[in-house]
Design a protein around this motif. Sequence first.
Motif, short mmCIF file in Angstrom:
data_model
loop_
_atom_site.label_atom_id
_atom_site.label_comp_id
_atom_site.label_asym_id
_atom_site.label_seq_id
_atom_site.Cartn_x
_atom_site.Cartn_y
_atom_site.Cartn_z
N THR A 34 21.58 25.22 37.87
CA THR A 34 21.28 24.67 36.55
C THR A 34 22.08 25.34 35.44
OG1 THR A 34 19.38 26.19 36.39
CG2 THR A 34 18.94 23.96 37.18
N ASN A 35 22.89 26.33 35.78
CA ASN A 35 23.76 26.99 34.79
C ASN A 35 25.18 26.47 34.98
OD1 ASN A 35 25.00 28.65 32.95
ND2 ASN A 35 24.18 30.56 33.77
N GLU A 36 25.41 25.22 34.63
CA GLU A 36 26.68 24.55 34.93
C GLU A 36 27.90 25.23 34.31
OE1 GLU A 36 26.13 20.46 33.94
OE2 GLU A 36 24.86 20.06 35.70
N PRO A 37 27.82 25.77 33.08
CA PRO A 37 29.01 26.44 32.52
C PRO A 37 29.49 27.62 33.36
CG PRO A 37 27.43 25.96 30.78
CD PRO A 37 26.75 25.68 32.08
N LEU A 38 28.59 28.19 34.18
CA LEU A 38 28.94 29.35 34.98
C LEU A 38 29.59 28.98 36.32
CD1 LEU A 38 28.46 32.50 34.61
CD2 LEU A 38 26.58 32.22 36.24
N HIS A 39 29.50 27.71 36.72
CA HIS A 39 29.94 27.30 38.05
C HIS A 39 31.39 27.66 38.34
CE1 HIS A 39 26.51 24.15 38.76
NE2 HIS A 39 26.08 25.38 38.57
N GLU A 40 32.25 27.52 37.38
CA GLU A 40 33.67 27.79 37.63
C GLU A 40 33.96 29.27 37.84
OE1 GLU A 40 35.23 27.98 32.97
OE2 GLU A 40 35.66 26.23 34.21
N THR A 41 33.00 30.14 37.52
CA THR A 41 33.20 31.58 37.73
C THR A 41 32.54 32.09 39.01
OG1 THR A 41 31.18 32.34 36.58
CG2 THR A 41 33.11 31.84 35.21
N LEU A 42 31.75 31.24 39.66
CA LEU A 42 31.05 31.66 40.87
C LEU A 42 31.98 31.59 42.07
CD1 LEU A 42 27.60 29.89 40.36
CD2 LEU A 42 28.17 32.28 39.93
N GLU A 43 31.65 32.37 43.09
CA GLU A 43 32.47 32.39 44.30
C GLU A 43 32.43 31.05 45.01
OE1 GLU A 43 33.00 35.95 47.08
OE2 GLU A 43 31.48 34.74 48.10
N ARG A 44 31.26 30.47 45.12
CA ARG A 44 31.16 29.13 45.69
C ARG A 44 31.79 28.14 44.70
NH1 ARG A 44 24.91 29.74 47.85
NH2 ARG A 44 25.42 30.45 49.97
N PRO A 45 32.65 27.26 45.17
CA PRO A 45 33.37 26.36 44.25
C PRO A 45 32.47 25.33 43.61
CG PRO A 45 33.79 25.75 46.53
CD PRO A 45 33.03 27.04 46.58
#
Length: 349
Positions: A34-45
């Motif tokens: 639910t924290n979509e802005p963070l998705h591009e920084t997570l290890e999982r793509p």
Amino acid sequence: MDIIHSTVRKRKSYQVEVKYSILWECALGIAAITNEPLHETLERPISYWDRVKSELPASLLRELEYVQKHNTWKGLLQLLHELNEPTLDEFINFIKTRSSFELKYHCLPFVGEEFQEFRERAAKGDDQALDELKKIAADNPFFPAYMAFIVHTDVKELTNHLVEVMSQWYEHVVLADTKETEAILQTDYEAKIKMQNQLGVEAFVQWATGGISYQPEPHVYSVLLIPQICYRPWSIEADIEGKKVFYYPVSNASLRPGDLYASPDFLVQKYKALGDDVRLKVVKMLSEGDRSLQEITEQLALGKSTVHHHLKLLRSAKLVEVKEQKYSLKREALQLMNKELEEYVERQH
């Protein structure tokens, strides 16, 4: 002014505890998706999170929209800390059997021992106490709105939501991979416990979290370390009564528990950061004292953007930090490298 020390009191440190649970992974997974802005920084793509969403039933998607709007993942984490290693059924029963005051009190974030009265009054619906809490938490990007939501929301609606989002996320996302996930978390837990006896508490926290330097604070008597997978490479910091909590990313070795040669990601990052002539010079300079970007630039006779790039890599490796607009060497991180390398070289089945 000179000071004559007439006390024998020493700075108290804290105790460290390591725990793991599939339910913390559940709550953090709900927070992550639910924290979509963070998705591009997570290890999982990003594609992983998009795929997960595409496979969820409409009922769970509605609950996740509710989480996204009100940040109720925070309430799930807060409530989990009220129980000792619960099963999903025990956790759900705990939520369902709380009074309105109890549920809201546990969901409201802890903002300091001296403000517990405001927390209690706010949980009972006192708007004046809520306003005080919102002022105290004004620097947090979501706490004030989250606090207002918890205080004013209908408790039956909140209870039903927390039960549904947790149970459905467990069923549709976590259950199929429970064995693998628990094996990873247990492997990391065991590696941390093994190292815990070899390091001081502050050095251990820094090693376990990949570089977080946590100094003792008033009213914090213990640090709780919780391994997690879904938020890698991030660590998440939280406060509960008397404790500092770090949900830290499991190591590479834990992700591949049968692979003796899986390299420690944090250690690799440190050696990469040091594998450059300029960056080694910066480390040497900072070992002599803290310096500003301008001072480092002048001493190295390099462009400011170039020096900034090297400092960024050293900070990313948790070898350097910024204190009062000056760069400072994290000596403990350097000293830990020998221990980390030794642990890797001597790793056995």
